[in-house]
Design a protein around this motif. Sequence first.
Motif, PDB file in Angstrom:
ATOM      1  N   LEU A  50       0.827  -1.209   0.000  1.00 40.46           N
ATOM      2  CA  LEU A  50       0.000   0.000   0.000  1.00 40.46           C
ATOM      3  C   LEU A  50       0.859   1.256   0.000  1.00 40.46           C
ATOM      4  O   LEU A  50       0.519   2.260  -0.635  1.00 40.46           O
ATOM      5  CB  LEU A  50      -0.933  -0.004   1.213  1.00 40.46           C
ATOM      6  N   ALA A  51       1.995   1.201   0.721  1.00 47.04           N
ATOM      7  CA  ALA A  51       2.902   2.343   0.727  1.00 47.04           C
ATOM      8  C   ALA A  51       3.505   2.559  -0.655  1.00 47.04           C
ATOM      9  O   ALA A  51       3.631   3.702  -1.125  1.00 47.04           O
ATOM     10  CB  ALA A  51       4.004   2.132   1.767  1.00 47.04           C
ATOM     11  N   VAL A  52       3.886   1.472  -1.320  1.00 45.79           N
ATOM     12  CA  VAL A  52       4.431   1.587  -2.675  1.00 45.79           C
ATOM     13  C   VAL A  52       3.386   2.168  -3.624  1.00 45.79           C
ATOM     14  O   VAL A  52       3.657   3.110  -4.375  1.00 45.79           O
ATOM     15  CB  VAL A  52       4.914   0.214  -3.189  1.00 45.79           C
ATOM     16  N   ALA A  53       2.169   1.611  -3.586  1.00 44.94           N
ATOM     17  CA  ALA A  53       1.115   2.085  -4.492  1.00 44.94           C
ATOM     18  C   ALA A  53       0.767   3.543  -4.222  1.00 44.94           C
ATOM     19  O   ALA A  53       0.580   4.328  -5.158  1.00 44.94           O
ATOM     20  CB  ALA A  53      -0.128   1.201  -4.346  1.00 44.94           C
ATOM     21  N   GLY A  54       0.686   3.919  -2.949  1.00 47.33           N
ATOM     22  CA  GLY A  54       0.403   5.310  -2.621  1.00 47.33           C
ATOM     23  C   GLY A  54       1.512   6.233  -3.078  1.00 47.33           C
ATOM     24  O   GLY A  54       1.258   7.342  -3.577  1.00 47.33           O
ATOM     25  N   GLY A  55       2.763   5.776  -2.940  1.00 42.15           N
ATOM     26  CA  GLY A  55       3.883   6.573  -3.408  1.00 42.15           C
ATOM     27  C   GLY A  55       3.868   6.766  -4.914  1.00 42.15           C
ATOM     28  O   GLY A  55       4.160   7.860  -5.424  1.00 42.15           O
ATOM     29  N   VAL A  56       3.514   5.720  -5.633  1.00 46.38           N
ATOM     30  CA  VAL A  56       3.410   5.824  -7.093  1.00 46.38           C
ATOM     31  C   VAL A  56       2.334   6.827  -7.483  1.00 46.38           C
ATOM     32  O   VAL A  56       2.537   7.670  -8.370  1.00 46.38           O
ATOM     33  CB  VAL A  56       3.119   4.444  -7.713  1.00 46.38           C
ATOM     34  N   ALA A  57       1.181   6.744  -6.831  1.00 53.36           N
ATOM     35  CA  ALA A  57       0.096   7.676  -7.145  1.00 53.36           C
ATOM     36  C   ALA A  57       0.529   9.117  -6.884  1.00 53.36           C
ATOM     37  O   ALA A  57       0.246  10.022  -7.687  1.00 53.36           O
ATOM     38  CB  ALA A  57      -1.146   7.331  -6.320  1.00 53.36           C
ATOM     39  N   ALA A  58       1.226   9.357  -5.765  1.00 45.73           N
ATOM     40  CA  ALA A  58       1.705  10.705  -5.457  1.00 45.73           C
ATOM     41  C   ALA A  58       2.730  11.168  -6.483  1.00 45.73           C
ATOM     42  O   ALA A  58       2.731  12.330  -6.907  1.00 45.73           O
ATOM     43  CB  ALA A  58       2.297  10.736  -4.051  1.00 45.73           C
ATOM     44  N   ALA A  59       3.611  10.258  -6.904  1.00 49.77           N
ATOM     45  CA  ALA A  59       4.631  10.614  -7.888  1.00 49.77           C
ATOM     46  C   ALA A  59       4.014  10.935  -9.248  1.00 49.77           C
ATOM     47  O   ALA A  59       4.486  11.839  -9.956  1.00 49.77           O
ATOM     48  CB  ALA A  59       5.636   9.474  -8.019  1.00 49.77           C
ATOM     49  N   LEU A  60       2.963  10.208  -9.618  1.00 47.20           N
ATOM     50  CA  LEU A  60       2.268  10.508 -10.880  1.00 47.20           C
ATOM     51  C   LEU A  60       1.648  11.902 -10.830  1.00 47.20           C
ATOM     52  O   LEU A  60       1.724  12.672 -11.805  1.00 47.20           O
ATOM     53  CB  LEU A  60       1.195   9.455 -11.158  1.00 47.20           C
ATOM     54  N   TYR A  61       1.047  12.228  -9.705  1.00 49.05           N
ATOM     55  CA  TYR A  61       0.479  13.566  -9.547  1.00 49.05           C
ATOM     56  C   TYR A  61       1.587  14.622  -9.589  1.00 49.05           C
ATOM     57  O   TYR A  61       1.454  15.658 -10.249  1.00 49.05           O
ATOM     58  CB  TYR A  61      -0.289  13.672  -8.232  1.00 49.05           C
ATOM     59  N   GLY A  62       2.686  14.337  -8.887  1.00 52.48           N
ATOM     60  CA  GLY A  62       3.783  15.294  -8.871  1.00 52.48           C
ATOM     61  C   GLY A  62       4.380  15.520 -10.247  1.00 52.48           C
ATOM     62  O   GLY A  62       4.728  16.649 -10.606  1.00 52.48           O
ATOM     63  N   ARG A  63       4.507  14.460 -11.036  1.00 52.01           N
ATOM     64  CA  ARG A  63       5.041  14.619 -12.394  1.00 52.01           C
ATOM     65  C   ARG A  63       4.101  15.435 -13.260  1.00 52.01           C
ATOM     66  O   ARG A  63       4.540  16.280 -14.054  1.00 52.01           O
ATOM     67  CB  ARG A  63       5.267  13.233 -13.029  1.00 52.01           C
ATOM     68  N   ARG A  64       2.813  15.219 -13.074  1.00 49.22           N
ATOM     69  CA  ARG A  64       1.853  15.997 -13.855  1.00 49.22           C
ATOM     70  C   ARG A  64       1.884  17.473 -13.459  1.00 49.22           C
ATOM     71  O   ARG A  64       1.764  18.357 -14.314  1.00 49.22           O
ATOM     72  CB  ARG A  64       0.446  15.441 -13.637  1.00 49.22           C
ATOM     73  N   ALA A  65       2.087  17.737 -12.165  1.00 47.50           N
ATOM     74  CA  ALA A  65       2.077  19.127 -11.693  1.00 47.50           C
ATOM     75  C   ALA A  65       3.366  19.867 -12.003  1.00 47.50           C
ATOM     76  O   ALA A  65       3.350  21.070 -12.270  1.00 47.50           O
ATOM     77  CB  ALA A  65       1.821  19.147 -10.180  1.00 47.50           C
TER      78      ALA A  65
END
Length: 393
Positions: free
Chosen positions: A168-183
Motif C-alpha cells: 500500500l505504501a508503494v502504491a500510494g507513493g506511485v500515485a503521489a509521484a504521478l500527480y507530482g510529475r503531472r504538476a
Amino acid sequence: MDRPLHGVRVLEVARSANVASAGAVLADWGADVIKVDTPDGDGRPAPGPVVAAPNRGKRSIGLGLGMAEARPVLEELIRRSDVFLTDHPAAACAKLRIDLDEVRRVNPGIIYVTGSGCGTAGPDRDRGADEATAFWARGGSADGLTAPDAGHAAPTPSSGYGDNVAALAVAGGVAAALYGRRATGEPSVLDVSLLAVGAWANQFTVNSALAAGGPLPKLDTRPQSLGNPLVGGYRTADGRFITLAMSQPARHWPEFCRLMGRDDCAFDPRFTAPDTLAEHIDEAVGIVATAIAARSFAECCRLLEPGTGAWAPVQDGWEVGNDEALIANGRIAEVVDARGGTQRLVANPVKFDDGRLRLGRAPSVAEHTEDVLREIGFDEDALTELKFAGAIS
C-alpha cells in the motif's frame, strides 16, 4: 471514477510479494501493469491464492532480461511506460542494466520505484531481507508482541503480512509521484523499504522510546495491565475470543454488566470510579472474564451487539472473508481464474466513489507476450526470431 489510474502503464520487474502486491493494487486502480516473467517461469510460485492475489489484473510477458536479443523489447517497454517497478538490489539491477541510469537513459520521464528490504542507502542496501526479517523482526513488531518470559519471538500473523502493508505504501507513493510529475513535469525516484514500513507501523512505540532516551519497559499484555477490565481479549466457553476496547470504564461498566447478566455489579462503588477501580482491578477483571467464559462465542456476540462500548469478535481467515461489512463495501471481490472458476479475493482497502471493484485474474506465465510485443511494434518475423533465440516465450 473507480479506476483513476486508467491510461497509466507500469512495467514490473519483481518477484517479492511487497512489490508484486503493489502492482496488483495499481492494476485494481486501473493501471495497465505488465509483469516481466522469465521465459520459463522460473521464480513464480505454484498456482493458488499466493499467485492470484499479488498478480491479479496484470499482463505477463516472458522475457530473458539477460539476453542481448531481449534488450530492444525491454527498452521499448520502458519507453512506453510511466512507472518502472522493481525489487532487484542495486548489483542485480546494474547487471541486468535496469538500474536508474539505464532506465532513465531510455525514458527520462519515467518514475523509478524500488521496493527494498532495508533501503537503497546505508550499510545494508545490498543485504537480502524479507517481511519476516526487515518488517517484522527488525521493524519492532515481533518485540512488541513477545511476552517478557516467552521462549521465542512472536511470528508474523500470516504469510505476506508485512508485504501487503508495504504494498500500500508503494502504491500510494506511485500515485503521489504521478500527480507530482503531472504538476511539475519532474519524475520521482522512490524507495519503499520493508524496514521503513515496519518502523512506521510501530511509530508510536519507536517515538516514545526516542523521547524516553532508551528502551521502553515491556508491557504486561493482560487486560488488567491497563487498569481497565473492559480493555483486552477474553476467552469464551467454546474457546473463542472477544476483544473489548471500552476506554472509559466508568461510562461502560454499568451497561456491560447489564448486557452480560451481572446487574448486581452494575453500580458497585468498587468499579464505578477510577480510584476505587484501580484498587479492585483484579476483582473487576474476574467478573468480566467469568461472564464471558460462561457463554459461547455466538452468545457473547449477541449480548454485546446492542451495547454502545467498542468490542469485536476475534475472527479467523474464513470469517474475515465472509465479513458482512467487507462484502457490503466491496472489499471481498470475485475474480474468474484462467480455468473459468470463480475465486474470491481480498480487495485493496481503498474504495473510489461508489464504483464496484472489478478484479482481473492473475495471468499465466508469459500469457501476454505476443499481444504486448505486437502492441509496441514487433511484427511476426521479429517475434519468430526472438522465440528462436529463447529471448521470449
